[in-house]
Design an enzyme around this catalytic site. Structure first.
Site, PDB file in Angstrom:
ATOM      1  N   SER A 271     -46.644 101.140  30.518  1.00 50.79           N
ATOM      2  CA  SER A 271     -47.984 101.719  30.376  1.00 50.79           C
ATOM      3  C   SER A 271     -49.098 100.953  31.082  1.00 50.79           C
ATOM      4  O   SER A 271     -50.223 101.442  31.164  1.00 50.79           O
ATOM      5  CB  SER A 271     -48.344 101.876  28.891  1.00 50.79           C
ATOM      6  OG  SER A 271     -48.438 100.629  28.258  1.00 50.79           O
ATOM      7  N   LYS A 316     -54.976 101.370  21.504  1.00 48.66           N
ATOM      8  CA  LYS A 316     -55.432 100.762  22.750  1.00 48.66           C
ATOM      9  C   LYS A 316     -56.938 100.923  22.923  1.00 48.66           C
ATOM     10  O   LYS A 316     -57.608 100.030  23.463  1.00 48.66           O
ATOM     11  CB  LYS A 316     -54.668 101.363  23.929  1.00 48.66           C
ATOM     12  CG  LYS A 316     -53.200 100.947  23.924  1.00 48.66           C
ATOM     13  CD  LYS A 316     -52.415 101.520  25.085  1.00 48.66           C
ATOM     14  CE  LYS A 316     -50.978 101.006  25.039  1.00 48.66           C
ATOM     15  NZ  LYS A 316     -50.152 101.496  26.155  1.00 48.66           N
TER      16      LYS A 316
END
Length: 375
Positions: A271, A316
Site C-alpha cells: 500500500s 491511515k
C-alpha cells in the site's frame, strides 16, 4: 458498554462502641466477617479479570499506525537512495501510512483489547476469517507482506524512472507454480515468457490473452528464456470457470537503468507504492516537489500507473493527522470509506493514477488546491 469500578464501600455507617483509653478486648488485627467477604469478592474479581485476559478471541483489530516520511532517513540512512543518477535534496514530507493490526495468525486479542477497540472511533474490529484464510500461518503472512513490499518498490522505481524520461525494459516472468499446476515440472520460477503459441508476450496482459485464446486440454508451445538461453516447452492448459489457464503466477522483472534502493524498515505490504513512486520521482528531479508541505497518502501503484485501493483507510487517515500531515492522497476506490471519517484539519484529495497523484502534490506545493478532486 459500561465499566464498573471493582472497589466497593465497606461499612454500614455505624461505628462499634468502645471505651476510650481502655485496652481492646478483641484482636486488633482480626478481619471482620463483612471485610473478609469483601476481600474474597475482590480476589474473585481479580482472578476472573486475569482469566479473561488470557482467553484468545477470534477477532482482528485495526488501529492507526505511525507514518514515515519517504523523503527522510531511517536508521541514519536515506529511505530513497540512488546510484547512477543525481539525487536531488528534497524538503517537505511524502509520508506513507500504516495500520497496526492486533490478532490474526499466532496472535489473538483478549476481551479487554476488544472492549477498548469498541469504544474507539478510529479502530475497527473484524472477524479473523474476514482478514485471514483459516489455515494461514503467521510466517505465511509475513512472507507475503515482505514479497508485496519488494514488488511495490520495484514497480515504484520503474514508473518514477519512466516519468523522468528514462527507458525501463520489462520482462514477464513466472513467479510461482502452485501445487497441481499443469505447468509444474515444465516451467520454473524465474522463466521469462517470450511467446505463447507463436504470439509474442511483452507483458502480463499479452501472456494471459494468448493463453486464453488456446483450447483447454490441447498442448500449447511456450518459449521461455532460462539462464540466458531460449527454450521451447509444451504445457497442456486446463479450464477453470470457463477460462483457459496454465496455472502460474506471473511477475515482472524490470531492467532499471538507475540503481534505486528503498528502505521501509519492518513495514510490509503493497500500500505504500504510490508514496514510494512520488518520493523516487522527487529525488530524481531537481526542485522541491512538495513545496515544503507535509503530504501523506496511501494506495498501491500498479504497473499501468493506476492507484489501487487498500485496507485500513480510516486508520491511515487518523494516523496521518496524528503524525502532523495536512494533506492526504486517497485512492479513488476507497472514497466510500473516507467520507465521514476525515479527521479535523486534514484535506483529502482523490487520486486514480500516478499522474493524478503527481498533479495533486504540485498543486498543494503551489497552494492551489481549490480545484483538486475530493472524496
Amino acid at each position: 458498554m459500561r465499566f464498573r469500578n471493582p472497589a466497593a464501600s465497606s461499612g454500614d455507617g455505624q461505628s462499634a462502641p468502645h471505651d476510650l483509653g481502655a485496652m481492646p478486648t478483641t484482636n486488633p488485627y482480626a478481619v471482620s466477617r463483612r471485610s473478609g467477604g469483601l476481600l474474597s469478592s475482590l480476589f474473585l474479581v481479580i482472578v476472573i479479570a486475569a482469566g479473561l485476559s488470557f482467553i484468545p478471541l477470534p477477532y482482528v483489530i485495526f488501529q492507526p499506525g505511525p507514518i514515515t516520511n519517504t523523503l527522510g532517513d531511517l536508521d541514519g540512512k536515506p529511505i530513497i537512495q540512488v546510484k547512477g543518477a543525481t539525487a536531488y535534496p528534497a524538503k517537505g514530507a511524502l509520508d506513507f501510512t500504516t495500520v497496526r493490526v492486533s490478532g490474526g495468525p499466532g496472535v489473538r486479542v483478549n476481551v479487554f483489547e476488544l472492549a477498548e477497540a469498541a469504544l474507539r472511533k478510529d479502530y475497527e474490529i473484524y472477524k479473523r476469517e474476514e482478514i485471514y484464510p483459516t489455515e494461514t500461518t503467521r510466517e505465511q503472512v509475513q512472507q507475503e507482506n515482505a514479497a508485496e513490499m519488494v514488488d511495490s518498490q520495484e514497480v515504484a522505481a520503474a514508473i518514477a524512472l519512466r516519468e523522468t524520461g528514462r527507458t525501463v525494459p520489462e520482462r514477464v516472468v513466472v513467479s510461482q507454480l502452485p501445487e497441481g499446476s499443469p505447468a509444474k515440472g515444465v516451467l520454473e520460477p524465474g522463466d521469462e515468457i517470450v511467446s505463447v503459441a507463436g504470439t509474442a508476450t511483452p507483458d502480463a496482459a499479452a501472456v494471459q490473452a494468448a493463453v486464453r485464446a488456446q483450447k483447454a486440454g490441447t498442448p500449447v508451445s511456450i518459449v521461455v528464456r532460462r539462464s540466458g538461453s531460449e527454450k521451447t516447452v509444451s504445457v497442456t492448459p486446463r479450464d477453470v470457470q470457463g477460462r483457459t489457464v496454465i496455472g502460474v503466477a506471473l511477475g515482472r522483472d524490470y531492467e532499471l537503468p538507475v540503481d534505486v534502493t528503498i528502505t521501509a524498515g519492518g513495514v510490509g505490504g503493497p500500500s505504500a507504492g504510490t508514496m514510494f513512486t512520488l518520493a523516487v520521482y522527487d529525488v530524481l528531479t531537481p526542485g522541491d516537489l512538495t513545496g515544503g508541505k507535509r503530504i501523506a497518502g496511501t494506495g498501491t501503484m500498479e504497473p499501468d500507473e493506476s492507484v489501487g485501493p487498500i485496507g485500513g483507510i480510516r486508520q491511515k487517515l487518523s494516523g496521518a493527522r496524528n503524525g502532523g500531515a495536512d494533506y492526504f492522497l486517497a485512492p479513488a476506490d476507497n472514497c466510500d470509506e473516507v467520507v465521514g471519517h476525515i479527521p479535523d484539519g486534514l484535506q483529502v484529495v482523490k487520486i486514480g493514477t500516478f499522474a493524478d497523484a503527481l498533479g495533486a502534490v504540485k498543486a498543494i506545493a503551489a497552494d492551489d488546491v481549490s480545484s483538486l478532486p475530493r472524496c
